[in-house]
Write an enzyme that holds these catalytic residues in place. Sequence first.
Site, mmCIF file in Angstrom:
data_model
loop_
_atom_site.group_PDB
_atom_site.id
_atom_site.type_symbol
_atom_site.label_atom_id
_atom_site.label_comp_id
_atom_site.label_asym_id
_atom_site.label_seq_id
_atom_site.Cartn_x
_atom_site.Cartn_y
_atom_site.Cartn_z
ATOM 1 N N GLU A 93 0.849 -1.181 0.000
ATOM 2 C CA GLU A 93 0.000 0.000 0.000
ATOM 3 C C GLU A 93 0.891 1.239 0.000
ATOM 4 O O GLU A 93 1.848 1.271 0.764
ATOM 5 C CB GLU A 93 -0.915 0.031 1.234
ATOM 6 N N GLY A 114 3.011 2.338 10.820
ATOM 7 C CA GLY A 114 2.804 1.570 12.043
ATOM 8 C C GLY A 114 2.591 0.090 11.752
ATOM 9 O O GLY A 114 3.227 -0.775 12.355
ATOM 10 N N ALA A 115 1.704 -0.192 10.818
ATOM 11 C CA ALA A 115 1.410 -1.583 10.479
ATOM 12 C C ALA A 115 0.551 -1.624 9.228
ATOM 13 O O ALA A 115 0.008 -0.602 8.807
ATOM 14 C CB ALA A 115 0.676 -2.275 11.630
ATOM 15 N N GLU A 136 -2.410 -4.029 6.893
ATOM 16 C CA GLU A 136 -3.478 -5.023 7.022
ATOM 17 C C GLU A 136 -3.525 -6.079 5.929
ATOM 18 O O GLU A 136 -4.602 -6.644 5.682
ATOM 19 C CB GLU A 136 -4.818 -4.285 7.042
ATOM 20 N N GLU A 149 -5.602 -3.083 12.498
ATOM 21 C CA GLU A 149 -5.260 -3.877 11.310
ATOM 22 C C GLU A 149 -6.181 -5.091 11.202
ATOM 23 O O GLU A 149 -6.595 -5.463 10.110
ATOM 24 C CB GLU A 149 -3.792 -4.303 11.329
ATOM 25 N N HIS A 177 -9.523 -4.073 9.749
ATOM 26 C CA HIS A 177 -9.493 -3.831 8.303
ATOM 27 C C HIS A 177 -9.956 -5.064 7.516
ATOM 28 O O HIS A 177 -10.352 -4.942 6.361
ATOM 29 C CB HIS A 177 -8.077 -3.484 7.846
HETATM 30 N N1 BES Z 1 -3.188 0.796 5.806
HETATM 31 C C1 BES Z 1 -2.437 1.421 6.822
HETATM 32 C C2 BES Z 1 -0.968 1.308 6.606
HETATM 33 C C3 BES Z 1 -0.425 2.209 5.520
HETATM 34 C C4 BES Z 1 -0.403 3.543 5.701
HETATM 35 C C5 BES Z 1 0.076 1.710 4.359
HETATM 36 C C6 BES Z 1 0.123 4.365 4.707
HETATM 37 C C7 BES Z 1 0.580 2.517 3.372
HETATM 38 C C8 BES Z 1 0.617 3.859 3.552
HETATM 39 C C9 BES Z 1 -2.750 0.829 8.184
HETATM 40 O O1 BES Z 1 -3.982 0.235 8.308
HETATM 41 C C10 BES Z 1 -2.749 1.975 9.140
HETATM 42 O O2 BES Z 1 -3.617 2.794 9.048
HETATM 43 N N2 BES Z 1 -1.785 2.027 10.037
HETATM 44 C C11 BES Z 1 -1.595 3.124 10.941
HETATM 45 C C12 BES Z 1 -1.887 2.736 12.353
HETATM 46 C C13 BES Z 1 -3.336 2.772 12.695
HETATM 47 C C14 BES Z 1 -3.585 2.297 14.097
HETATM 48 C C15 BES Z 1 -3.966 4.121 12.523
HETATM 49 C C16 BES Z 1 -0.157 3.526 10.795
HETATM 50 O O3 BES Z 1 0.584 2.778 10.175
HETATM 51 O O4 BES Z 1 0.202 4.570 11.304
HETATM 52 ZN ZN ZN Z 2 -5.582 1.541 8.575
#
Ligand code: BES
Ligand code: ZN
Length: 881
Positions: free
Chosen positions: A127, A268-269, A271, A305, A308
């Site tokens: 992503e 952060g992570a 999904e 995650e 999601h």
């Molecule tokens: N889908 C995102 C990760 C992501 C973010 C991938 C930007 C590519 C570009 C994931 O679900 C997400 O939102 N992660 C957050 C943490 C969450 C608890 C809000 C993050 O990575 O900060």
């Molecule tokens: Zn997210």
Amino acid sequence: MRPETTAPVRLEDYRPPAFLIETVELDIRLAPKATKVSARLTVRRNKGTPADAPLVLDGDELALTGLTLDGSALASDDYVVTPDRLEIFRVPDGPFTLVIDTRLDPDANTKLMGLYRSSGTYCTQCEAEGFRRITYFLDRPDCLALYTTRIEARASEAPVLLANGNPVDAGPVPGTDRHYAVWHDPHPKPSYLFAMVAGDLAVMPDTFTAADGREVALNIFVEHGNQDACGWAMDSLKRSMRWDEEVFGRVYDLDVFNIVAVSDFNMGAMENKGLNIFNDKYVLANPDTATDQDYAGIEAVIAHEYFHNWTGNRITCRDWFQLCLKEGLTVFRDQEFSADMRSRAVKRIADVRLLKSHQFPEDAGPLAHPVRPRLYHEINNFYTATVYEKGSEVVRMLKTVVGDDAFRAGMDLYFDRHDGEATTIEAFLACFAEASGRDLSRFALWYEQAGTPTLTVSSTHDAAAGTLTLAVEQRTAPTPGQTAKQPLHIPLRLGLVAGDGRDLTPETVTGAEMTGDVLHIVAERHEVVLSGIAEKPVPSLLRGFSAPVNLRSDVSDTDQLFLSARDSDPFNRWEALQTVVTKTLIAATAALASQSEPVLDGSLVAAIRANATDAALEPAFRALCLQLPGEADIAREIGRDIDPEAIRAARAWLRSSLSDALTPALLGLYNEMASSGGFSPDAAAAGRRALRNVVLDYLGNGSVPEAAELVAAQFRAADNMTDRFAALTTMVHANLPGHEEALSAFEERHRATPLAMDKWFMVQATAPAADTLDRVKALCAHPGFSAGNPNRVRALIGAFATGNQSQFNRVDGEGFAFVAAFVQDLDKRNPQAAARLMSAFRSWRALEPDRRTRAETCLKALAKAQDLSVDLRDIVDRCLQ
Ligand code: BES
Ligand code: ZN
């Protein structure tokens, strides 16, 4: 290299894909510097696509090594290929089979997008547009395909081979030192959810019995030696799975759910279907290295995650403009989960603090954009507080507007109707309009209109008539590209608090619709008349922060302090106190700037004391009542001509004044909140530590002679990171005796644990001292620091730029210059990380003229550079617009 300026992508230009890819069979032969990927795609011309339209696939830094269509090699004049595009001129309507071979260099991938290596482990991040760094593809979220992945690697190098879905086959590759595994994902998905991992990893296994009786295998994979630190993450995962069944009726849909923690990760992570990949900071925890905040963060991110899987994966986004469809909604879901796991009031306050400190400034500056943007140059720059935090607030408001039952019915309808689709905000909202029978067209403007509305409320009581009249006005200031704003549908949750603390219920309401305790503000102006109110109440406005607005009201300080003691809504009890504290801090900032004495009202001190010592309240809430707004929060409220040094001084004055005024109460609380027995990360125990540590910080910043030793003693004796790090922070930031020794002791103890060392970097980077910048520069050469690791960069440079208002915004401009130079360098390696760091400049226009000029000079110099990434250029250009 990408061109220096690219055409923006616009929502209005969305067209369905010209071709569909139905199945993807990936064969990935891993090697550190030469990984071979063979992608076998089943492709079909989409209906409506002209028969002579070419097939155009996305790529990014790719090297093509082979290409066949239905088994025949293509001639060189049948196609044109570049690292970022593959165009095949004539293809059948299909379905036809395309086999694309590419060669990758995972070791050289420093962008951490696509296939890369983290501490030797192969992993992917796709992503938003990383899959095109693995193979040529229709790399867009509305292209849903079934994936089968075969991974092959040297058995000794990568005993663990993982991909999305369920495992179907595995074994040695005869006659070699290699082995393979095959995974199949039965759910169609967009390419951004693809993932694979291969490495020498330890595993913590567990199982979960789903509501439908199926047994799901759960695994958390980590670097060897870390398997003891996964317990909290696993526990959080199981609670998330149960909660989604109970609260949203969502059941997990594969036989396995795998989580992998890696140490090099931009976000952060992620999904990925059935194979979530995490920044190890959101997996690993033990009492010696993780704070209570870390534990809460792990719980929230694991939940996010996991959630999601239904909001994002089963139902995904049609295009990246709909990002909030999955992110805003999933943040809402993880916030609700944490509220149910912990204290709802405390969680709400924490979320609103985050919203105000991250999203409000974004909405007030040059990077402002709607929750659903209409245009982007680089989608990675739109994973913002607006899309996430404001996006979640919009879902929360939707629930408030339609009511709990219609909200659940609307969610059920959404899951039912759109399962397996890539969809839009309109489709989402239509489910709630249908479930509630409400017209949500004005509400939908929350997705379109940027900027934080200001809601002004004044009240008049007519004792003779027994009426309370509320004059309510909304206004949204212009934002970049949006000058004229329309009135929004704002749910204003309202209480009318009588002298004894009871809530009064009006007999009739005119001038606005009211459902329950929610007033529906839909016009620029309302005159709301509430009848049957004989006694003059204090209005408790915007209870629970029912809408993301700036509230301006005529509620007096005296009445605010009354609310801080008597409001039945705990959020507004806290907010009332904050309002008076903030006003005091703004006045003190002005006073200090004009060399006069700031004043602290005794009634405010009494109100803070009352809440802090009220044994009927939860310690975590009491801690929040003691916590002062941050320097950036004060700056945001002042709004213009910001002098961060004056704000720092004003805040320090209030902290020490309160410390001295409350000393006996503080000392009492410090002893009372001491823990008996061992460490537990639960919310109640964490709340006691939070209260005790905010008290410790007051004491360390006051004039009690024995306080310095109290802080130092806590540092030495702490049996957990929360207490140790709190004491260290107070010692370092208050410049207490022994703080250098404490820093050395901390470094000695945690040298081998990078995540703990991040705290050591952070505490130094955020010290409000004149030599901090020099220290940060020196720490860049520390053996524990690495500009290639996003966590280290955030801990040192990010903390300095966003967590140290007075030193980043130094009047000589050296703070800006240092960060800008660091960013420019980082950009060559990791553009996404560089662009994120650069957003620290987003509030530069609100600074006082000297600092503003310094920041502008710095931004303009950067804008002149020739070789900026699209990511960084986008941020720099918008900051200057
Ligand atoms: N889908 C995102 C990760 C992501 C973010 C991938 C930007 C590519 C570009 C994931 O679900 C997400 O939102 N992660 C957050 C943490 C969450 C608890 C809000 C993050 O990575 O900060
Ligand atoms: Zn997210």
